[in-house]
Design a protein around this motif. Structure first.
Motif, PDB file in Angstrom:
ATOM      1  N   TYR A 113      -9.056   7.064 -45.042  1.00  0.00           N
ATOM      2  CA  TYR A 113      -9.783   5.787 -45.074  1.00  0.00           C
ATOM      3  C   TYR A 113      -9.543   4.995 -43.800  1.00  0.00           C
ATOM      4  O   TYR A 113     -10.477   4.502 -43.169  1.00  0.00           O
ATOM      5  N   VAL A 114      -8.283   4.903 -43.403  1.00  0.00           N
ATOM      6  CA  VAL A 114      -7.952   4.161 -42.184  1.00  0.00           C
ATOM      7  C   VAL A 114      -8.658   4.772 -40.979  1.00  0.00           C
ATOM      8  O   VAL A 114      -9.266   4.065 -40.163  1.00  0.00           O
ATOM      9  N   ARG A 115      -8.609   6.072 -40.885  1.00  0.00           N
ATOM     10  CA  ARG A 115      -9.228   6.711 -39.715  1.00  0.00           C
ATOM     11  C   ARG A 115     -10.755   6.582 -39.730  1.00  0.00           C
ATOM     12  O   ARG A 115     -11.379   6.407 -38.689  1.00  0.00           O
ATOM     13  N   SER A 116     -11.339   6.664 -40.922  1.00  0.00           N
ATOM     14  CA  SER A 116     -12.791   6.482 -41.006  1.00  0.00           C
ATOM     15  C   SER A 116     -13.195   5.076 -40.598  1.00  0.00           C
ATOM     16  O   SER A 116     -14.160   4.873 -39.862  1.00  0.00           O
ATOM     17  N   LYS A 117     -12.440   4.102 -41.089  1.00  0.00           N
ATOM     18  CA  LYS A 117     -12.763   2.716 -40.753  1.00  0.00           C
ATOM     19  C   LYS A 117     -12.615   2.491 -39.251  1.00  0.00           C
ATOM     20  O   LYS A 117     -13.448   1.827 -38.623  1.00  0.00           O
ATOM     21  N   LEU A 118     -11.560   3.009 -38.668  1.00  0.00           N
ATOM     22  CA  LEU A 118     -11.363   2.836 -37.232  1.00  0.00           C
ATOM     23  C   LEU A 118     -12.470   3.531 -36.442  1.00  0.00           C
ATOM     24  O   LEU A 118     -12.961   2.990 -35.442  1.00  0.00           O
ATOM     25  N   GLU A 119     -12.836   4.696 -36.896  1.00  0.00           N
ATOM     26  CA  GLU A 119     -13.899   5.419 -36.191  1.00  0.00           C
ATOM     27  C   GLU A 119     -15.205   4.635 -36.284  1.00  0.00           C
ATOM     28  O   GLU A 119     -15.958   4.538 -35.300  1.00  0.00           O
ATOM     29  N   HIS A 120     -15.437   4.064 -37.451  1.00  0.00           N
ATOM     30  CA  HIS A 120     -16.647   3.258 -37.599  1.00  0.00           C
ATOM     31  C   HIS A 120     -16.590   2.023 -36.709  1.00  0.00           C
ATOM     32  O   HIS A 120     -17.574   1.661 -36.064  1.00  0.00           O
ATOM     33  N   ALA A 121     -15.436   1.401 -36.667  1.00  0.00           N
ATOM     34  CA  ALA A 121     -15.289   0.210 -35.828  1.00  0.00           C
ATOM     35  C   ALA A 121     -15.518   0.567 -34.360  1.00  0.00           C
ATOM     36  O   ALA A 121     -16.085  -0.215 -33.595  1.00  0.00           O
ATOM     37  N   ARG A 122     -15.064   1.738 -33.974  1.00  0.00           N
ATOM     38  CA  ARG A 122     -15.233   2.153 -32.588  1.00  0.00           C
ATOM     39  C   ARG A 122     -16.693   2.418 -32.268  1.00  0.00           C
ATOM     40  O   ARG A 122     -17.204   2.007 -31.227  1.00  0.00           O
ATOM     41  N   LYS A 123     -17.377   3.090 -33.181  1.00  0.00           N
ATOM     42  CA  LYS A 123     -18.754   3.503 -32.885  1.00  0.00           C
ATOM     43  C   LYS A 123     -19.770   2.409 -33.165  1.00  0.00           C
ATOM     44  O   LYS A 123     -20.848   2.406 -32.585  1.00  0.00           O
ATOM     45  N   HIS A 124     -19.455   1.519 -34.072  1.00  0.00           N
ATOM     46  CA  HIS A 124     -20.437   0.496 -34.438  1.00  0.00           C
ATOM     47  C   HIS A 124     -19.852  -0.891 -34.254  1.00  0.00           C
ATOM     48  O   HIS A 124     -19.980  -1.752 -35.131  1.00  0.00           O
ATOM     49  N   SER A 125     -19.269  -1.096 -33.135  1.00  0.00           N
ATOM     50  CA  SER A 125     -18.602  -2.364 -32.869  1.00  0.00           C
ATOM     51  C   SER A 125     -19.578  -3.537 -32.922  1.00  0.00           C
ATOM     52  O   SER A 125     -19.280  -4.586 -33.489  1.00  0.00           O
ATOM     53  N   GLU A 126     -20.742  -3.350 -32.364  1.00  0.00           N
ATOM     54  CA  GLU A 126     -21.699  -4.461 -32.328  1.00  0.00           C
ATOM     55  C   GLU A 126     -22.172  -4.845 -33.721  1.00  0.00           C
ATOM     56  O   GLU A 126     -22.197  -6.026 -34.060  1.00  0.00           O
ATOM     57  N   GLU A 127     -22.536  -3.843 -34.512  1.00  0.00           N
ATOM     58  CA  GLU A 127     -22.948  -4.162 -35.888  1.00  0.00           C
ATOM     59  C   GLU A 127     -21.812  -4.869 -36.632  1.00  0.00           C
ATOM     60  O   GLU A 127     -22.035  -5.823 -37.366  1.00  0.00           O
ATOM     61  N   SER A 128     -20.603  -4.375 -36.430  1.00  0.00           N
ATOM     62  CA  SER A 128     -19.451  -4.998 -37.078  1.00  0.00           C
ATOM     63  C   SER A 128     -19.371  -6.474 -36.725  1.00  0.00           C
ATOM     64  O   SER A 128     -19.082  -7.317 -37.571  1.00  0.00           O
TER      65      SER A 128
END
Lengths: 241, 241
Positions: A113-128
DNA sequence: GTCTATAGACAGATAGAC
DNA sequence: GTCTATCTGTCTATAGAC
């Protein structure tokens, strides 16, 4: 419906644009899809940096390489574009939770979960950041059903963690605060990259930085909750191996 | 030490020894102070909810109970008000770090840091959100001096943590990611109270919620880094602290 | 489908009377 | 110090020619 707030220039909610069958013709829809994607991409970048009111449709059109009136051909209002950006994010968000199932190994599941969230944060920083800005501003545009969905997701997975605790697989902890902590720690790198860069002395966050973040989060939070085989060293300690 | 002198011409509150034209011993300055405070309070609330561009000076004036032109009497521009709000926050922020000194006990020092940050997030949620929005938007208005100061603070206290690690008082960990994690976990409750409320099933966050947050953060992050006397139970253990 | 020109509304900031 | 009236610019959204 628009959340009516005193300062918002809410005007009319006109009819939706002509709806062509999405699976009907390939060529026209190809142009449509492409232009819609260009508009959403430009809007995401601008909304993330300038917020809702700070974003100008003219600039969205400019970056998308379209005349402004064309933007209004595809979207009937600024708010509709904003909603589309938010929806785009939420659609791709629940995936990180999928590793968390009652039968899973807590340590592996939470680390994933942690790694998925971080990967998402990295790839979709703007949407975040668009989403973060929306929440900071009081969720003025976030649709109720989306908010309700997020609430339910939290409840569901908190129950899973409680099951793990009851089964003796984890030390007792309030799962809601645990998820908040994991959420905050991972989301931080996507929402506040400037602070992360300053703290780490970087000009941009690299993949290695996200990896280091995952290691620290897992080595602290998860190690203390889930007794593992060797719990002596936390990180990079030479004597722990 | 607070971030000092960012060059705001108006809105300084020291009593001047000499009053020139306006005598009467500071009665006029009392009005000034009071009105400036009213404006800043209203602006903080609005900036936090609507962002920079979304905030209308007319509404600031309205909430402050002053005519719009009076706002421009005390502040020469919208941006100057925004800067003042940001400065107000930064001035009161470094205090949380003061427990972190080389000679302190790591466990106590970090726990105090966490509790100070949470207390600040609880009491100054709106200011926190203005700052968060500013960072999310790319720190467009944040003065470079203030940013530099934050960088240095992080470096300073990271060095202290590294000293603790070198002295064997803590398990090895990258202190910058550690501070990011603690910062993120504590700040979350001030920046995203809506998400925290939804996750916890509250309509408002209570003091008890912040206390529970502190407990979870300390029981997970700190317990895994600083071996304490009895590390059996993580939470709800009758003998903690 | 594309694009120019513009309507209509409203914001930030100022002038100047009190 | 206070406040009304207004100037100036800019924004969303639309009308209507290609």
């Amino acid at each position: 419906m628009a959340v009516t707030d005193s300062g918002l220039p809410v005007q009319k909610k006109p009819k939706r644009g002509r709806t062509k069958g999405t699976d009907e013709g390939g060529r026209e829809d190809g142009i449509r899809q492409q232009n819609v994607a260009l508009i959403l991409k430009a809007a995401t970048s601008l909304f993330s940096r300038k917020g809702y009111e700070g974003t100008r449709i003219a600039e969205v059109a400019d970056i998308a390489g379209l005349p402004k009136a064309n933007v209004y051909y595809y979207f009937s209002s600024k708010e509709e574009i904003y909603d589309a950006v938010i929806k785009q994010l939420l659609d791709g968000w629940d995936a990180a939770f999928k590793a968390i199932t009652p039968d899973a190994d807590p340590r592996q599941a939470l680390e994933r979960y942690v790694r998925s969230k971080l990967e998402h944060a990295r790839k979709h920083s703007e949407e975040s950041r668009v989403f973060a800005g929306e929440i900071i501003g009081g969720a003025r545009f976030l649709r109720w059903r989306d908010r309700h969905h997020m609430r339910q997701v939290t409840q569901t997975y908190s129950a899973v963690v409680e099951g793990w605790i009851a089964a003796g697989k984890m030390k007792p902890v309030d799962p809601r605060h645990l998820f908040i902590m994991l959420w905050a720690a991972t989301q931080f790198y996507g929402d506040f990259p400037i602070l992360a860069c300053d703290a780490l002395g970087r000009s941009r966050l690299s993949r290695a930085d996200f990896d280091a973040a995952a290691k620290v989060i897992c080595a602290t939070v998860l190690d203390s909750l889930i007794p593992s085989d060797a719990e002596t060293g936390v990180l990079d300690s030479p004597e722990s191996r």
